[in-house]
Design a protein around this motif. Structure first.
Motif, PDB file in Angstrom:
ATOM      1  N   ALA A  63       0.837  -1.205   0.000  1.00 21.40           N
ATOM      2  CA  ALA A  63       0.000   0.000   0.000  1.00 21.40           C
ATOM      3  C   ALA A  63       0.872   1.255   0.000  1.00 21.40           C
ATOM      4  O   ALA A  63       0.502   2.267  -0.596  1.00 21.40           O
ATOM      5  N   GLN A  64       2.034   1.187   0.636  1.00 27.95           N
ATOM      6  CA  GLN A  64       2.935   2.342   0.672  1.00 27.95           C
ATOM      7  C   GLN A  64       3.498   2.645  -0.718  1.00 27.95           C
ATOM      8  O   GLN A  64       3.479   3.796  -1.160  1.00 27.95           O
ATOM      9  N   ASP A  65       3.988   1.637  -1.434  1.00 30.42           N
ATOM     10  CA  ASP A  65       4.537   1.849  -2.774  1.00 30.42           C
ATOM     11  C   ASP A  65       3.451   2.296  -3.751  1.00 30.42           C
ATOM     12  O   ASP A  65       3.653   3.222  -4.543  1.00 30.42           O
ATOM     13  N   VAL A  66       2.304   1.640  -3.697  1.00 32.19           N
ATOM     14  CA  VAL A  66       1.199   2.015  -4.588  1.00 32.19           C
ATOM     15  C   VAL A  66       0.662   3.395  -4.213  1.00 32.19           C
ATOM     16  O   VAL A  66       0.310   4.190  -5.085  1.00 32.19           O
ATOM     17  N   GLY A  67       0.650   3.710  -2.927  1.00 34.58           N
ATOM     18  CA  GLY A  67       0.218   5.038  -2.496  1.00 34.58           C
ATOM     19  C   GLY A  67       1.114   6.131  -3.059  1.00 34.58           C
ATOM     20  O   GLY A  67       0.627   7.198  -3.480  1.00 34.58           O
ATOM     21  N   ALA A  68       2.429   5.901  -3.080  1.00 31.35           N
ATOM     22  CA  ALA A  68       3.351   6.877  -3.666  1.00 31.35           C
ATOM     23  C   ALA A  68       3.098   7.006  -5.169  1.00 31.35           C
ATOM     24  O   ALA A  68       3.130   8.109  -5.721  1.00 31.35           O
ATOM     25  N   PHE A  69       2.824   5.889  -5.842  1.00 29.49           N
ATOM     26  CA  PHE A  69       2.479   5.918  -7.263  1.00 29.49           C
ATOM     27  C   PHE A  69       1.197   6.726  -7.479  1.00 29.49           C
ATOM     28  O   PHE A  69       1.124   7.576  -8.371  1.00 29.49           O
ATOM     29  N   ASN A  70       0.190   6.478  -6.631  1.00 26.02           N
ATOM     30  CA  ASN A  70      -1.073   7.217  -6.734  1.00 26.02           C
ATOM     31  C   ASN A  70      -0.841   8.719  -6.573  1.00 26.02           C
ATOM     32  O   ASN A  70      -1.467   9.531  -7.252  1.00 26.02           O
ATOM     33  N   GLY A  71       0.066   9.081  -5.666  1.00 24.37           N
ATOM     34  CA  GLY A  71       0.396  10.494  -5.478  1.00 24.37           C
ATOM     35  C   GLY A  71       1.008  11.100  -6.724  1.00 24.37           C
ATOM     36  O   GLY A  71       0.696  12.246  -7.090  1.00 24.37           O
ATOM     37  N   ALA A  72       1.863  10.350  -7.398  1.00 19.95           N
ATOM     38  CA  ALA A  72       2.468  10.837  -8.639  1.00 19.95           C
ATOM     39  C   ALA A  72       1.414  11.013  -9.725  1.00 19.95           C
ATOM     40  O   ALA A  72       1.419  12.003 -10.455  1.00 19.95           O
ATOM     41  N   VAL A  73       0.501  10.062  -9.819  1.00 24.38           N
ATOM     42  CA  VAL A  73      -0.576  10.167 -10.809  1.00 24.38           C
ATOM     43  C   VAL A  73      -1.449  11.391 -10.505  1.00 24.38           C
ATOM     44  O   VAL A  73      -1.794  12.157 -11.402  1.00 24.38           O
ATOM     45  N   ALA A  74      -1.778  11.595  -9.248  1.00 24.77           N
ATOM     46  CA  ALA A  74      -2.573  12.765  -8.855  1.00 24.77           C
ATOM     47  C   ALA A  74      -1.850  14.058  -9.226  1.00 24.77           C
ATOM     48  O   ALA A  74      -2.471  15.019  -9.694  1.00 24.77           O
TER      49      ALA A  74
END
Length: 174
Positions: free
Chosen positions: A102-113
């Motif tokens: 969830a931490q790695d995907v959360g950082a990816f989600n932040g980049a997409v946002a």
């Protein structure tokens, strides 16, 4: 996904019998560049298209790291036009770490946002299901929680399995 965005980049106003809004496209490809270029050339020939308003990356990067995000964002900012669609193909090739984290995907989600906020573009993420397709996309549920729309493509159909704030439409056959 490729056929869909090529229609947009070619200025077409219809895809699979549905109205679409043409726009500039950035295709962030993490692998298979030679084959992808061949498929684009074949599509252009088949559809008698001479020019596309589309930019294709030469490699992937780790969007969930500051350096990777900054590199991708700088390249997108340097383009002569702001894209209407950015394709990330595939999540696995643009994510450093573990797609189950969830931490790695959360950082990816932040980049997409951040890409959405800085460009106003729709960001389409190509991702794969696990071996059990009925269980949905593989990896952390943090991705599903962050996205507005999830489309599943199988059996010559595009089917929405998640749609935030609007009604899910009927499947699209192709």
């Amino acid at each position: 996904v490729l056929d869909w965005v090529l229609h947009l980049a070619a200025g077409r106003t219809e895809w699979q019998g549905h109205k679409v809004k043409p726009c500039d496209v950035v295709y962030l490809a993490g692998e298979g560049h030679q084959g992808l270029r061949g498929r684009i050339a074949a599509w252009k020939h088949h559809h008698s298209v001479t020019a596309l308003s589309m930019w294709l990356s030469q490699s992937g990067c780790d969007l969930n790291t500051p350096d990777g995000y900054q590199m991708a964002a700088a390249h997108i900012r340097s383009l002569p036009k702001v894209p209407g669609v950015i394709v990330v193909d595939t999540l696995h090739r643009f994510l450093l770490g573990d797609e189950n984290s969830a931490q790695d995907v959360g950082a990816f989600n932040g980049a997409v946002a951040a890409l959405i906020e800085s460009t106003g573009a729709c960001v389409m993420i190509v991702h794969h299901s696990g071996k059990n397709k009925s269980a949905g996309a593989r990896g952390s549920s943090a991705l599903l929680g962050a996205i507005d729309t999830e489309l599943q493509i199988s059996d010559n159909r595009v089917t929405a399995s998640k749609q935030r704030d609007v009604e899910i439409g009927a499947p699209i056959g192709f």
